[in-house]
Design an enzyme around this catalytic site. Structure first.
Site, PDB file in Angstrom:
ATOM      1  N   TYR A 159       0.851  -1.206   0.000  1.00 49.70           N
ATOM      2  CA  TYR A 159       0.000   0.000   0.000  1.00 49.70           C
ATOM      3  C   TYR A 159       0.882   1.249   0.000  1.00 49.70           C
ATOM      4  O   TYR A 159       0.660   2.188  -0.776  1.00 49.70           O
ATOM      5  CB  TYR A 159      -0.904  -0.042   1.230  1.00 49.70           C
ATOM      6  CG  TYR A 159      -1.833   1.136   1.362  1.00 49.70           C
ATOM      7  CD1 TYR A 159      -2.890   1.309   0.471  1.00 49.70           C
ATOM      8  CD2 TYR A 159      -1.672   2.073   2.381  1.00 49.70           C
ATOM      9  CE1 TYR A 159      -3.753   2.397   0.600  1.00 49.70           C
ATOM     10  CE2 TYR A 159      -2.527   3.143   2.526  1.00 49.70           C
ATOM     11  CZ  TYR A 159      -3.567   3.304   1.634  1.00 49.70           C
ATOM     12  OH  TYR A 159      -4.423   4.378   1.753  1.00 49.70           O
ATOM     13  N   LYS A 163       1.200   4.336  -2.746  1.00 53.27           N
ATOM     14  CA  LYS A 163       0.927   5.734  -2.395  1.00 53.27           C
ATOM     15  C   LYS A 163       2.177   6.614  -2.513  1.00 53.27           C
ATOM     16  O   LYS A 163       2.073   7.797  -2.852  1.00 53.27           O
ATOM     17  CB  LYS A 163       0.331   5.818  -0.990  1.00 53.27           C
ATOM     18  CG  LYS A 163      -1.077   5.183  -0.867  1.00 53.27           C
ATOM     19  CD  LYS A 163      -2.125   5.914  -1.685  1.00 53.27           C
ATOM     20  CE  LYS A 163      -3.537   5.445  -1.384  1.00 53.27           C
ATOM     21  NZ  LYS A 163      -4.564   6.129  -2.187  1.00 53.27           N
TER      22      LYS A 163
HETATM   23  N1  LIG Z   1      -9.783   5.102   5.200  1.00 56.28           N
HETATM   24  C1  LIG Z   1      -8.550   5.396   5.571  1.00 56.28           C
HETATM   25  O1  LIG Z   1      -8.139   5.175   6.725  1.00 56.28           O
HETATM   26  C2  LIG Z   1      -7.616   6.079   4.582  1.00 56.28           C
HETATM   27  C3  LIG Z   1      -6.502   6.749   5.083  1.00 56.28           C
HETATM   28  C4  LIG Z   1      -5.670   7.420   4.201  1.00 56.28           C
HETATM   29  C5  LIG Z   1      -5.934   7.413   2.844  1.00 56.28           C
HETATM   30  N2  LIG Z   1      -7.032   6.741   2.387  1.00 56.28           N
HETATM   31  C6  LIG Z   1      -7.292   6.762   0.936  1.00 56.28           C
HETATM   32  O2  LIG Z   1      -8.510   7.432   0.732  1.00 56.28           O
HETATM   33  C7  LIG Z   1      -9.099   6.988  -0.490  1.00 56.28           C
HETATM   34  C8  LIG Z   1     -10.568   6.703  -0.249  1.00 56.28           C
HETATM   35  O3  LIG Z   1     -10.665   5.649   0.680  1.00 56.28           O
HETATM   36  P1  LIG Z   1     -11.948   5.447   1.581  1.00 56.28           P
HETATM   37  O4  LIG Z   1     -11.482   5.444   2.983  1.00 56.28           O
HETATM   38  O5  LIG Z   1     -13.016   6.358   1.150  1.00 56.28           O
HETATM   39  O6  LIG Z   1     -12.260   3.920   1.180  1.00 56.28           O
HETATM   40  P2  LIG Z   1     -13.604   3.178   0.754  1.00 56.28           P
HETATM   41  O7  LIG Z   1     -14.736   3.659   1.583  1.00 56.28           O
HETATM   42  O8  LIG Z   1     -13.255   1.737   0.745  1.00 56.28           O
HETATM   43  O9  LIG Z   1     -13.822   3.694  -0.751  1.00 56.28           O
HETATM   44  C9  LIG Z   1     -13.010   3.297  -1.799  1.00 56.28           C
HETATM   45  C10 LIG Z   1     -13.810   3.369  -3.072  1.00 56.28           C
HETATM   46  O10 LIG Z   1     -12.955   3.046  -4.176  1.00 56.28           O
HETATM   47  C11 LIG Z   1     -13.696   2.291  -5.111  1.00 56.28           C
HETATM   48  N3  LIG Z   1     -12.786   1.469  -5.896  1.00 56.28           N
HETATM   49  C12 LIG Z   1     -11.936   0.517  -5.466  1.00 56.28           C
HETATM   50  N4  LIG Z   1     -11.287  -0.037  -6.499  1.00 56.28           N
HETATM   51  C13 LIG Z   1     -11.740   0.584  -7.613  1.00 56.28           C
HETATM   52  C14 LIG Z   1     -11.461   0.461  -8.996  1.00 56.28           C
HETATM   53  N5  LIG Z   1     -10.574  -0.443  -9.456  1.00 56.28           N
HETATM   54  N6  LIG Z   1     -12.120   1.249  -9.875  1.00 56.28           N
HETATM   55  C15 LIG Z   1     -13.030   2.161  -9.438  1.00 56.28           C
HETATM   56  N7  LIG Z   1     -13.315   2.337  -8.139  1.00 56.28           N
HETATM   57  C16 LIG Z   1     -12.692   1.553  -7.238  1.00 56.28           C
HETATM   58  C17 LIG Z   1     -14.649   1.447  -4.253  1.00 56.28           C
HETATM   59  O11 LIG Z   1     -15.844   1.109  -4.949  1.00 56.28           O
HETATM   60  P3  LIG Z   1     -16.005  -0.253  -5.783  1.00 56.28           P
HETATM   61  O12 LIG Z   1     -15.427  -1.344  -4.954  1.00 56.28           O
HETATM   62  O13 LIG Z   1     -17.473  -0.373  -6.055  1.00 56.28           O
HETATM   63  O14 LIG Z   1     -15.239  -0.016  -7.052  1.00 56.28           O
HETATM   64  C18 LIG Z   1     -14.987   2.412  -3.122  1.00 56.28           C
HETATM   65  O15 LIG Z   1     -16.152   3.156  -3.433  1.00 56.28           O
HETATM   66  C19 LIG Z   1      -8.288   5.769  -0.936  1.00 56.28           C
HETATM   67  O16 LIG Z   1      -7.435   6.150  -2.004  1.00 56.28           O
HETATM   68  C20 LIG Z   1      -7.471   5.408   0.293  1.00 56.28           C
HETATM   69  O17 LIG Z   1      -6.231   4.820  -0.058  1.00 56.28           O
HETATM   70  C21 LIG Z   1      -7.893   6.083   3.222  1.00 56.28           C
END
Ligand SMILES: NC(=O)c1ccc[n+]([C@@H]2O[C@H](COP(=O)([O-])OP(=O)(O)OC[C@H]3O[C@@H](n4cnc5c(N)ncnc54)[C@H](OP(=O)(O)O)[C@@H]3O)[C@@H](O)[C@H]2O)c1
Length: 246
Positions: A159, A163
């Site tokens: 991961y 990133k």
């Molecule tokens: N949550 C945390 O703690 C955290 C911390 C730091 C950074 N982030 C980053 O924040 C961003 C958003 O994460 P989140 O926390 O909102 O996670 P989340 O709730 O799991 O949302 C991720 C979204 O990405 C979509 N997705 C995954 N693979 C995909 C693909 N190949 N094509 C199109 N859509 C895709 C998923 O929908 P489908 O599966 O339907 O495609 C889902 O709607 C990510 O980039 C993550 O790395 C998260």
């Protein structure tokens, strides 16, 4: 675009990847409250429809664009359709991402490849598809990286690699498109209260109660930071916005 136009989100068309959940969904709803038009990208239609309902309740009229960000034809098709149906694209928010955690010694090659394809190739393909549309009038590309994009952690090596790569991609891209009036920014959040990484929000909340030291951002916090990036003063550019739970 004038300063006032840049900062007024009303009528702006914003393509959001990962819009079916978490940060992407919160951005879509926040934009709708400001009169912007969100175009919702994700693999599964059902969560995108749930987001569309929330956007509708906030007064917005979204466009649903099911697409896998790792598929170049699907990504190009989604951006082209957004421009065709909504008349323009003003910004792309690249939030789609996956978190498959585990030690390198036993990490499956398929998980490594999926991680890089989604978190690094995905933003590359989306930026590439967005640029021809954004060049017409300027705009913004905003990627969601992670604290793990600046610091490696055990169990998060793949991961982190994706990133870290995203940070480099966005830094390089920023210089390429600045003269086209496109501001490229990266949000670098700490832990967010979403289902990301395989744990449900309920589990995370329960865990947070057991461990009072563990703090999370809410997806709405990250959405607000992204709206700030979309409304920067004309002569100002925020390259990177570090956002930690408080
Ligand atoms: N949550 C945390 O703690 C955290 C911390 C730091 C950074 N982030 C980053 O924040 C961003 C958003 O994460 P989140 O926390 O909102 O996670 P989340 O709730 O799991 O949302 C991720 C979204 O990405 C979509 N997705 C995954 N693979 C995909 C693909 N190949 N094509 C199109 N859509 C895709 C998923 O929908 P489908 O599966 O339907 O495609 C889902 O709607 C990510 O980039 C993550 O790395 C998260």
């Amino acid at each position: 675009m004038t300063d006032a136009e840049m900062r007024d989100l009303a009528g702006k068309v914003v393509v959001i990847t990962g819009a079916g959940s978490g940060v992407g969904r919160a951005v879509a709803v926040a934009l709708a409250k400001h009169g912007a038009i969100p175009a919702l990208v994700g693999r599964s239609r059902e969560p995108l429809e749930e987001t569309a309902n929330l956007v509708g309740m906030a007064g917005g009229r979204p466009l649903i664009l099911p697409a896998d960000v790792t598929d170049e034809a699907a990504v190009t098709g989604a951006f082209d359709r957004a421009a065709e149906e909504l008349g323009r694209i003003d910004a792309a928010i690249l939030s789609a991402g996956i978190g498959l955690f585990g030690p390198v010694a036993s990490y499956a090659l398929a998980d490594w490849q999926a991680t890089l394809a989604t978190n690094l190739t995905g933003p590359f393909l989306c930026a590439k598809a967005a640029i021809p549309h954004l060049r017409q009038r300027g705009g913004a590309i905003i990627a969601v990286s992670s604290g793990a994009g600046k610091q490696g952690y055990p169990q998060l090596a793949a991961y982190s690699a994706s990133k870290f790569g995203l940070m480099g991609l966005m830094q390089g891209l920023a210089g390429e498109v600045a003269d086209d009036g496109i501001k490229v920014s990266t949000v670098v959040p700490g832990s967010i209260m979403t289902p990301f990484g395989g744990r449900s929000v309920a589990d995370k909340r329960a865990g947070a109660e057991r461990d009072p030291g563990k703090k999370y951002l809410e997806p709405e916090d990250v959405a607000e930071a992204i709206l700030f990036l979309l409304r920067q003063p004309r002569h100002a550019w925020t390259q990177e916005l570090n956002l930690w739970p408080f």
